[in-house]
Design an enzyme around this catalytic site. Structure first.
Site: not given
Lengths: 278, 320
Positions: B7, B55, B114, B164
């Site tokens: 990222r 979004e 997450d 990520r």
């Protein structure tokens, strides 16, 4: 007669002519949304024949004003006014909704000149309009963007996201026009999903709110002029309209949102419209 | 090994691109610190639009910018982009083939801590079903840098999946990447291992294990899952006669589906998958999650050996 009176008369005649084109094209298509199209005629007449800086011969001119039909189901109205302007031959209106026609049931960009963005799935026009004005700012252009939404369409949450963005970025060159006909597919908008005081809602979002009779040419001209003068924040014109306007048996009748026009309906409607302007 | 998270490589590449191409604009939905689009935003504040947590609105706004001649990069977590804004992508980008560059970060399981709500294991399936899209899944820093620059030069809808996390360097300096062209990273004759994204380095590790057992595997990297390099897949599969696919995605609709679609008519060899077996991920360390989901070198080795056996059995029966 003053110039203004002549202009009003001319724009009324264009709106009246659009109604005949809408009825005819929906009749030949065997489907479509006549009621939702008929309520927009004066709005489109004023925009296309008086306000918008557009050139049908150069539909991709980067400096053109943008018109966004967020309520894409009013495509028959948009096609009618584009034909009036000469974007394509009027005879093509009879191909509406036919296989391979450029006049799809809902507008498709790149298929037909003059369509700024594909629409039909509701609620996307305001956000799109914000993007066009952000682009103008970055490229030092002065065009304006007009977004036409339905009041039923405002059920969609994305509109309210778009309003927040429009105010954040102070896109004062965008004007939203609400075709406030108070009916949607399944019934009265107040019953389906009550929107409450629409003006107050837009004011709470910091829009400049203008309300007018959406079938009164002069009122629409003045409202758009007022929106143009307003700086800092975007404007909304809440245009009071009647669904099915101009054909007596369609006016304020929810079933004409998208009902098929049969032979008898067609003859009755055209007889009324051919009777001329009241 | 280059340990910079991909990222970060993405964000840096985007900021570099902004310097050379004034038409680039970037939108993010309150995740610019996480997607790293903030690196562009800090450098070019006038061309950066933080849209808040909207979004759908972000995608439609980007479409407006694109139809006026700018090149928007639309950045957020891949699941948000492909699920929250699916219809905006379909109606306003895919259908009219508008020139919008979607950037889906936290690709695959890489939003690890997450949990499943923040992981993207169906994004490729969704976008593959959208006409006109070019879909890129880089596997390391060099292919990420290439992808970020390359999509600016293609007219039309594109998507880049960004992990990520960091990845080992896979490609030699000077490797030529081309949209729609797979890469043979290792030649072999016994089985074709088709890998995508973060799984490419696992496939290369599996090849070393297989070699110890005398198995000569070929590794094909698919960085463009759409349009997929059908010719290369057919060429490799017809040579080896057996295929396995390796992807950080649900087994349905991703690489396995795409490869079988490519081979079905002209080269229907035995094939198997290493993918997420139609369940959600969860919280945990990235490596642990891959392990739990069966995305391991051991599993690639096991499935490769099995598919070779099936091939040999089929070949035996045929010759009898």
């Amino acid at each position: 007669m003053s110039d203004m009176n002549n202009l009003i008369k001319e724009l009324e005649e264009k709106a009246h002519d659009m109604r005949k084109k809408i009825i005819t094209s929906c009749y030949y298509a065997g489907s479509g949304h006549p009621g939702s199209s008929l309520s927009t005629c004066e709005i489109l007449s004023v925009l296309y024949h008086h306000v918008l800086n557009i050139d049908p011969k150069n539909p991709s001119d980067p400096d053109r004003d943008r018109f966004v039909l967020s309520k894409g189901h009013a495509a028959p109205a948009l096609y009618s006014v584009l034909a009036q302007k000469g974007y394509f031959d009027e005879e093509e209106l009879l191909t509406l909704r036919k296989t391979s026609s450029r006049l799809q049931g809902h507008p498709v960009m790149n298929k037909l000149p003059g369509i700024e963005i594909t629409s039909g799935s509701l609620g996307m026009g305001i956000s799109f309009g914000v993007g066009t004005i952000l682009a103008a700012r970055l490229q030092n252009k002065n065009y304006r963007t007009y977004v036409l939404t339905g009041d039923g369409e405002l059920d969609e949450g994305q509109n309210w996201e778009g309003m927040l963005a429009a105010v954040k970025f102070k896109v004062d060159k965008m004007t939203v026009i609400v075709d406030y006909n108070k009916l949607q597919l399944d019934g009265r908008s107040d019953d389906i999903l009550p929107i409450g005081n629409l003006g107050d809602k837009f004011r709470a979002f910091d829009f400049n709110v203008i309300q007018c009779d959406g079938h009164d040419i002069l009122a629409l001209i003045e409202a758009i002029e007022q929106a143009k003068q307003y700086k800092d924040n975007p404007s909304v014109i809440i245009a009071d309209t009647i669904k099915g306007k101009g054909v007596s048996f369609m006016e304020n009748r929810v079933e004409w949102h998208g009902k098929t026009i049969n032979d008898e309906d067609f003859e009755r409607a055209m007889a009324e419209l051919n009777g001329g302007l009241n | 090994m280059n340990n910079k998270p991909l990222r970060e490589v993405f964000g840096e590449s985007l900021a570099e691109l902004g310097t050379v191409n004034p038409k680039i604009v970037v939108l993010d939905a309150d995740l610019s610190s996480a997607t790293r689009s903030i690196l562009f935003g800090n450098k070019f504040p006038k061309r950066f639009f933080n849209m808040g947590i909207t979004e759908a609105n972000m995608v439609s706004t980007a479409v407006g910018l694109s139809t006026c001649g700018l090149i928007p990069y639309v950045c957020t977590f891949s699941f948000l982009l492909t699920l929250r804004a699916t219809d905006q992508i379909r109606s306003q980008i895919s259908y009219p083939a508008n020139n919008v560059k979607l950037i889906g970060t936290n690709g695959g399981l890489s939003g690890f801590g997450d949990g499943a709500t923040h992981q993207s294991i169906m994004d490729l399936a969704i976008l593959r079903a959208m006409p006109n899209f070019t879909i890129l899944v880089p596997s390391d820093a060099s292919s990420m840098r290439w992808a970020v620059q390359e999509v600016a030069d293609i007219m039309g809808p594109t998507f880049i999946r960004v992990p990520r996390v960091s990845a080992p360097d896979i490609h030699q300096p000077g490797t030529k990447f081309e949209i729609g062209k797979g890469l043979v990273l290792k030649k072999g004759k016994d089985v074709t291992i088709v890998a995508i994204g973060m799984m490419v380095s696992y496939a290369l590790d599996a090849v070393k294990e297989l070699a110890k057992e005398g198995i000569d595997a070929e590794v094909v990297e698919i960085h463009t899952i759409k349009p997929i390099d059908k010719n290369l897949l057919i060429k490799s599969a017809s040579k080896t006669g057996a295929v396995i696919t390796v992807e950080e995605h649900n087994r349905y609709g991703g690489l396995f589906s795409a490869v079988l679609e490519a081979l079905a008519l002209e080269c229907p060899v035995p094939a198997d998958w290493v993918a997420i077996d139609d369940h959600f991920g969860g919280s945990g360390q990235y490596d642990e999650l891959l392990e739990v989901c069966g995305l391991t070198v051991n599993n690639i080795v096991k499935k490769a050996k099995r598919v070779i056996k099936i091939k040999e059995k089929a070949g035996y029966e045929q010759s009898v």
